[in-house]
Design a protein around this motif. Structure first.
Motif, short mmCIF file in Angstrom:
data_model
loop_
_atom_site.label_atom_id
_atom_site.label_comp_id
_atom_site.label_asym_id
_atom_site.label_seq_id
_atom_site.Cartn_x
_atom_site.Cartn_y
_atom_site.Cartn_z
N GLY A 468 0.87 -1.19 0.00
CA GLY A 468 0.00 0.00 0.00
C GLY A 468 0.90 1.23 0.00
N TRP A 469 0.41 2.44 0.18
CA TRP A 469 -0.93 2.77 0.65
C TRP A 469 -1.60 3.68 -0.38
N LEU A 470 -0.82 4.55 -1.02
CA LEU A 470 -1.35 5.46 -2.04
C LEU A 470 -1.30 4.86 -3.44
N GLY A 471 -0.60 3.74 -3.59
CA GLY A 471 -0.39 3.20 -4.92
C GLY A 471 0.65 3.97 -5.70
N THR A 472 1.56 4.67 -4.97
CA THR A 472 2.55 5.53 -5.63
C THR A 472 3.48 4.73 -6.54
N ILE A 473 3.89 3.55 -6.08
CA ILE A 473 4.81 2.75 -6.90
C ILE A 473 4.15 2.37 -8.21
N GLN A 474 2.90 1.91 -8.15
CA GLN A 474 2.21 1.53 -9.39
C GLN A 474 1.98 2.76 -10.27
N ARG A 475 1.67 3.89 -9.67
CA ARG A 475 1.48 5.13 -10.44
C ARG A 475 2.75 5.46 -11.23
N PHE A 476 3.88 5.51 -10.52
CA PHE A 476 5.14 5.84 -11.19
C PHE A 476 5.50 4.80 -12.24
#
Length: 685
Positions: A468-476
């Motif tokens: 988790g938590w914001l999904g920043t890794i998937q976003r980038f």
């Protein structure tokens, strides 16, 4: 000659050691004597086997439900027993014979040897997961064998001796046994007493000095004494009580979903020799985290099959532990195969932040993400996170009347909305974005080469699994690959999705929070927010965090954070501290897989119980539990070194797990007050 009954294991062993000097032969019953079952009813093992056969049939284009398979098996086995009873006193059945007939009827094929081998291997695997050696009796058996006594294992069961030997070998004491004898081979069972005559003749045994040990008053008590053999019958009250508890939870779970997770945990419990003294952190990993992680991964497996996902990449350092858990637990739930390939992907927010800018530049949303951690304040922090060289941007900053140390975060003193607006205006400048793209291009190219090497672009549908938590890794990650024509569809699965920043979801980039998702109102599930660092530390990989991707002449290089500084040493100390917790989590994985396969439930069935676990452990824990479990040091490379002013809102954001031990012990209403505030915050989101 009579036989003695013993209501405790210690009493039986005490009497057995007294008799030991004059013994020449000792035969043991197998089930409920040398080994116990986690289950109260051994027939429950047949249920996952029926589901397995149903899935195998479906792969051949044949539709038959697991219930129909089970009914057919029961009918065939019953008929085999009736036919045996016409020629023998014991109505026994032989597993390879009735199972082969079952598979022939289901598939319509006359030759089913390969299917029979696969089904047998699976059923024995399930049996092995459900049995535990009774170490005190096993140790006595080994002692007898070491003294030169002839030791036999005798069982009335439909599994032939070759199958029983597999179970005994896995239980660890086959090397101390002369022979394993099953009624399925000869149809001569202990129940009628015929087995004892058969054994005496085959092994040329004298009844004098022969002791039989078992748990059935008829088969293991009356029949051997009628044959002139000494007998000891164990009627273990503690074991009967344990079985009654298992039976109660499983029966409750049929009508009340809350008890399904409790039944799961009961089947996962260690017993006998498995039940050794362990550190408190080990127990927390085994009993608390393992069911949550297991349910999380089981749900992902189901979604992958639904969405035709052919590859799972476990992301970030937490994905390392998720992958290990998956390997030990999930294959037991899907013995028919069809699960996607799995791989651990070396990524991090820091590594992907730079790569995400290589084609699109620095977006306003990503700049805002950089200022979510309170330690980030100005453009210098932007440069640190996205790996930009600040001197290259001085002309652009000057153009918009900005300085590198101008405050851009409202959480710090000196913040001026006017300055922030000028910064956002600079982000719209094509020349500024050209500089960003130029500085990050090599990072993006190196990342793509790495992704190509691991087969990222060879699949149409890919699952990305992260804590988790914001999904920043998937976003980038998505932003770094979305320009390619061969980009796969990404299905993101997070343990918890807080969605503090709107996620760019579309048909090629989806995100789902499994245990908690802000889009699904779930107060109990939201308690994971109490101690997010705990889940990260518990699942963290043993290697240092990934700093970035470096382009080289021969391809690329993964750059990891150095561990020889104070922060690195503190992280290693933290890893060592949490090692027992992670060990408990991984040790529980195969037992989760076996128990869930037996019960036939999924994560939605376990969710009511998992909610109870999370609320009790995270929102209303004991003070000693917080003292033991909460992290000592948590590294966040995204977080800068600036310290914001503690405004009233910042103070209010402190959670239960941040309070000093004194407050936790002596403020009785603290937990209730914070939980009510937590509920209010979730309602207002």
């Amino acid at each position: 000659m009579g036989f003695n009954e013993y209501y405790s294991l210690s009493a039986l062993l005490k009497d057995g050691h007294k008799r030991q000097p004059h013994l020449k032969v000792v035969s043991f019953d197998l089930f409920d004597t040398l080994v116990i079952r986690r289950l109260h009813d051994p027939d429950l093992v047949k249920k996952p086997v029926a589901r397995y056969i149903s899935e195998l049939a479906l792969s051949l284009g044949i539709r038959i439900t697991a219930r129909e398979v089970q009914q057919l098996r029961d009918m065939i086995e019953s008929r085999h027993r009736q036919e045996t009873g016409k020629c023998f006193d014991d109505q026994e059945a032989c597993y390879p014979k009735f199972m082969s007939e079952l598979l022939q009827i289901v598939t319509g094929e006359s030759q089913t040897d390969d299917l029979l081998a696969r089904v047998t291997r699976f059923e024995l695997g399930m049996e092995q997961q459900m049995i535990i050696p009774r170490m005190e009796i096993v140790n006595w058996l080994r002692e007898l064998a070491a003294e030169g006594k002839r030791v036999l294992v005798v069982s009335d069961i439909y599994l032939p001796s070759d199958h029983l030997k597999t179970l005994v070998r896995r239980a660890g004491f086959l090397d101390s046994v002369e022979e394993v004898i099953s009624s399925a081979d000869t149809f001569l069972a202990k129940a009628s007493g015929k087995a004892y005559q058969y054994i005496a003749d085959k092994f040329e045994l004298d009844r004098t000095g022969w002791l039989h040990v078992g748990d059935n008053p008829i088969s293991d008590g009356l029949r051997p004494t009628e044959f002139g053999i000494e007998a000891m019958v164990l009627k273990d009250a503690a074991e009967r009580r344990r079985k009654s508890i298992v039976k109660r939870y499983i029966n409750y779970s049929k009508g009340m979903p809350f008890w399904r997770g409790r039944a799961l945990q009961q089947l996962m419990l260690p017993h006998e020799g498995e039940n050794r003294e362990q550190p408190a952190l080990y127990r927390e990993g085994y009993s608390f985290l393992a069911p949550i992680i297991g349910g999380f991964l089981q749900h992902i497996a189901e979604r992958c099959l639904e969405q035709s996902i052919t590859k799972i990449f476990f992301l970030s350092r937490e994905g390392y532990t998720f992958k290990k858990f998956w390997e030990k637990a999930i294959p037991s739930l899907y013995p028919q195969g069809g699960l996607p390939e799995i791989e651990y992907l070396y990524v991090s927010r820091m590594a992907l932040a730079s790569a995400s800018c290589s084609n699109q530049g620095l977006t306003k949303t990503n700049a805002r993400i950089a200022f979510l951690p309170k330690g980030n304040r100005d453009f210098n922090d932007i440069c640190r996170i996205f790996k930009l060289k600040g001197e290259g941007f001085l002309p652009h900053l000057e153009k918009y009347n900005l300085q590198p140390d101008d405050c851009l975060s409202f959480q710090h003193s000196g913040y001026d909305p006017e300055i922030e607006q000028r910064f956002f205006k600079m982000l719209e400048d094509a020349e500024f974005q050209a500089e960003v793209k130029g500085q990050t291009r090599s990072s993006g190219q190196a990342m793509l080469r790495y992704f190509e090497d691991v087969g990222f672009f060879e699949h149409n549908n890919i699952a990305l699994v992260d804590i988790g938590w914001l999904g920043t890794i998937q976003r980038f990650l998505y932003e770094a690959v979305c320009h390619r024509s061969d980009k796969p569809r990404l299905f993101g699965f997070l343990l918890g999705a807080t969605r503090g920043i709107e996620f760019p979801s579309d048909q090629n980039n989806m995100l789902e929070g499994v245990i908690y998702d802000k889009f699904k109102f779930d107060i109990a599930g939201s308690t994971v927010l109490y101690a997010r660092d705990l889940f990260e530390e518990a699942c963290r990989a043993p290697h240092p965090t990934l700093n970035g991707y470096k382009l080289t002449e021969n391809g690329y290089e993964l750059e990891f954070r150095q561990e020889d500084d104070d922060i690195g040493r503190a992280e290693q100390k933290q890893d060592k501290y949490f090692a027992p917790l992670q060990r408990g989590l991984i040790d529980a994985a195969p037992r989760y897989g076996a128990a869930s396969a037996i019960l036939g439930y999924n994560m939605s069935d376990y969710k009511p119980w998992l909610n109870y676990l999370m609320v009790s452990k995270l929102a209303f824990p004991k003070s000693c539990e917080i003292a033991k479990i909460r992290h000592k040091y948590h590294l966040d490379d995204f977080h800068g070194k600036h310290t914001p002013e503690l405004t009233g809102k910042a103070r209010r954001s402190r959670t239960l797990w941040d309070y000093p031990l004194f407050h936790l012990k002596y403020n009785p209403l603290l937990r209730v007050r914070l939980f009510m505030r937590h509920i209010y915050d979730r309602i207002c989101e």
